[in-house]
Design a protein around this motif. Sequence first.
Motif, short mmCIF file in Angstrom:
data_model
loop_
_atom_site.label_atom_id
_atom_site.label_comp_id
_atom_site.label_asym_id
_atom_site.label_seq_id
_atom_site.Cartn_x
_atom_site.Cartn_y
_atom_site.Cartn_z
N VAL A 142 0.84 -1.20 0.00
CA VAL A 142 0.00 0.00 0.00
C VAL A 142 0.88 1.25 0.00
O VAL A 142 2.06 1.21 0.34
N ASP A 143 0.26 2.40 -0.38
CA ASP A 143 0.97 3.67 -0.32
C ASP A 143 0.73 4.34 1.03
O ASP A 143 0.10 3.77 1.92
N SER A 144 1.21 5.56 1.16
CA SER A 144 1.11 6.28 2.43
C SER A 144 -0.33 6.62 2.79
O SER A 144 -0.65 6.92 3.94
N GLU A 145 -1.24 6.58 1.79
CA GLU A 145 -2.65 6.86 2.04
C GLU A 145 -3.46 5.59 2.25
O GLU A 145 -4.69 5.61 2.26
N ASN A 146 -2.76 4.46 2.43
CA ASN A 146 -3.42 3.18 2.68
C ASN A 146 -4.16 2.63 1.47
O ASN A 146 -5.10 1.83 1.61
N ASN A 147 -3.77 3.02 0.27
CA ASN A 147 -4.38 2.50 -0.95
C ASN A 147 -3.48 1.43 -1.56
O ASN A 147 -2.26 1.57 -1.61
N GLY A 148 -4.10 0.35 -2.04
CA GLY A 148 -3.34 -0.74 -2.63
C GLY A 148 -2.66 -0.34 -3.92
O GLY A 148 -3.27 0.27 -4.80
N ILE A 149 -1.38 -0.67 -4.04
CA ILE A 149 -0.58 -0.30 -5.21
C ILE A 149 -0.39 -1.49 -6.15
O ILE A 149 -0.29 -1.32 -7.37
N SER A 150 -0.35 -2.70 -5.62
CA SER A 150 -0.12 -3.87 -6.48
C SER A 150 -0.76 -5.10 -5.84
O SER A 150 -1.20 -5.08 -4.69
N GLY A 151 -0.82 -6.17 -6.63
CA GLY A 151 -1.28 -7.46 -6.13
C GLY A 151 -2.69 -7.45 -5.56
O GLY A 151 -3.56 -6.68 -6.00
N ILE A 152 -2.95 -8.32 -4.60
CA ILE A 152 -4.27 -8.44 -3.97
C ILE A 152 -4.66 -7.13 -3.30
O ILE A 152 -5.84 -6.75 -3.28
N GLU A 153 -3.68 -6.41 -2.75
CA GLU A 153 -3.97 -5.11 -2.12
C GLU A 153 -4.66 -4.17 -3.11
O GLU A 153 -5.59 -3.43 -2.76
N LYS A 154 -4.22 -4.19 -4.36
CA LYS A 154 -4.79 -3.30 -5.38
C LYS A 154 -6.10 -3.87 -5.92
O LYS A 154 -7.08 -3.13 -6.10
N ILE A 155 -6.12 -5.17 -6.20
CA ILE A 155 -7.29 -5.80 -6.80
C ILE A 155 -8.53 -5.65 -5.92
O ILE A 155 -9.63 -5.36 -6.39
N TYR A 156 -8.34 -5.82 -4.60
CA TYR A 156 -9.46 -5.74 -3.66
C TYR A 156 -9.41 -4.44 -2.83
O TYR A 156 -9.92 -4.40 -1.71
N ASN A 157 -8.84 -3.40 -3.42
CA ASN A 157 -8.65 -2.14 -2.68
C ASN A 157 -9.96 -1.57 -2.14
O ASN A 157 -10.03 -1.16 -0.98
N ASN A 158 -10.99 -1.54 -2.96
CA ASN A 158 -12.27 -0.95 -2.54
C ASN A 158 -12.87 -1.72 -1.37
O ASN A 158 -13.40 -1.12 -0.43
#
Length: 535
Positions: A142-158
């Motif tokens: 995740v980035d500094s704003e807690n948003n997923g940047i890659s992988g499962i973190e990004k795919i299921y970010n919402n």
Amino acid sequence: MINKILKLFILFMCSIILMLFNIKKIATNENFYETALKQSSYKLRISNSRGLIYDCNNIPLVDNETKKIAVINPNNPTELSGILNFIDYDKEKISKKLKDGFPFLVKLNKNYKNINKNNNNIFDIPVRTNKNISSIHLVGYVDSENNGISGIEKIYNNYLNNESEIEIIYYTNAFGNIISGGKSCIIDKSYSVNKGVKLYIDKNLQEITENISEKYINRGSVIITKVPDCEIKSCISLPNFSPENMAYHLNDPESPFLNRALNSYDVGSVFKLVTSIAGLESGLDENEIYDCTGICILNCGSKIDCYNRKSHGKIDLNHAIACSCNGYFAELSKKIDPNFFLEIARNLGFSQSIQIAPNLNSDAGILPDINELHDEKKAAIFSFGQGKLLATPLHIAALTNTIASNGMYSEPKLVMGIINENMEFEAENLYKTPKKCFKKFTSDLLKKFMKSSITIGTSATGRPKTCTAAAKTSTAETGIFKNNKRVTQSWFTGFFPFDNPKYCITIIAEDCENGHTTCAPIFKELADEITKRNL
């Protein structure tokens, strides 16, 4: 005159009724209500926590650190005086925030344990870190704003970011200032931080894989799947990287951001397993003898060499797999219909991208076209995994899993489903139904031949001490030279225990001499460690 007065009175009453109707309409309209509330309140967000990513046993694959946050309301000076000893603050910044007149946040230092526990404006906040992430190439960061940047973190970010915040609502006067001594309202939805995404990954297996593999290979991938459903229990790509040191990794020539588990490579001799399947399904007699002299001369006059032109003598299919004889498979390719050969390969997933999570796909790889397989030399080279053939470690893992599963092909699986805030699980139906690719008779023979490879053949250095196993090794030529040295890719794939397969392990090491010296020790140690721990 009376009629005029009566008319005016009626008009007046109608106006009153209309006005009351409009007032009621405004008072009961939710949009007007929310707008009025916004104009008469000040919202302070305390946190926006993030859901977790779990392994198959509901163990988090990511870390959440806890920090203590205090809220300071300038209209209540006693709050600040009771907290000054527990914060590291800049006097000038604090003074400015106090003058602004709006509540603000301060982070407590390590002395917070001595603070008054009855202070209602102190919160324990979970914060996602980018430390100690298991399988970072798949899980992501995740980035500094807690948003997923890659992988499962990004795919299921919402889903991971949704409704997990804590807010305080302060009421303001007509000038927008916080009402001194006024009440505030805390809206706490942080309970939903328990929700998350559940993977087939097993954190224990993942950590064991990382610890063992890093001793042997610098660039490559290791995948462990569970038989029969091809659930991905462990998946690493080397070299690894840390999201906290991105600038350094950006200039790394080893390309640490590349997920090598999903990347295409030259395949080599592990593809002899596919050739064997096509041959056996075509009616090949596994006991038919081929006399290997170290060099196979094709009808077209081209020569096919075995490794170091070593003569294997008179061998059947069992020994051809065990000693990885190129000549045997070059001869076998003449007996297999090219269309059927390609059909078997495609049914096993070759030349098709594998989706292991929504929008997370492997390379498709490459199979030669039918016209090339009508060329005797190209067909011979294809039979032992060279020429116009590329595949990913996922493809080879699925192939090995199919052999261990009696010919039943299952797609490699990463995502089990989602977990809600009450830790209730809901499965995600992302994968196709398993399909039969070849007969159990064929798989039984291949298991037996792969057991010979690890017992007396080229895979022997990967033989575990604590369990029986079956395997196939490979050294794939790339046609690339670096510093006047030929670049090769090394493979090792197999399953254990032999009699009742539980796990398949597939390993690739980039630019290494051969699979039996580089990759085999990883298979051996992993199989022994998993067996000892009874995982």
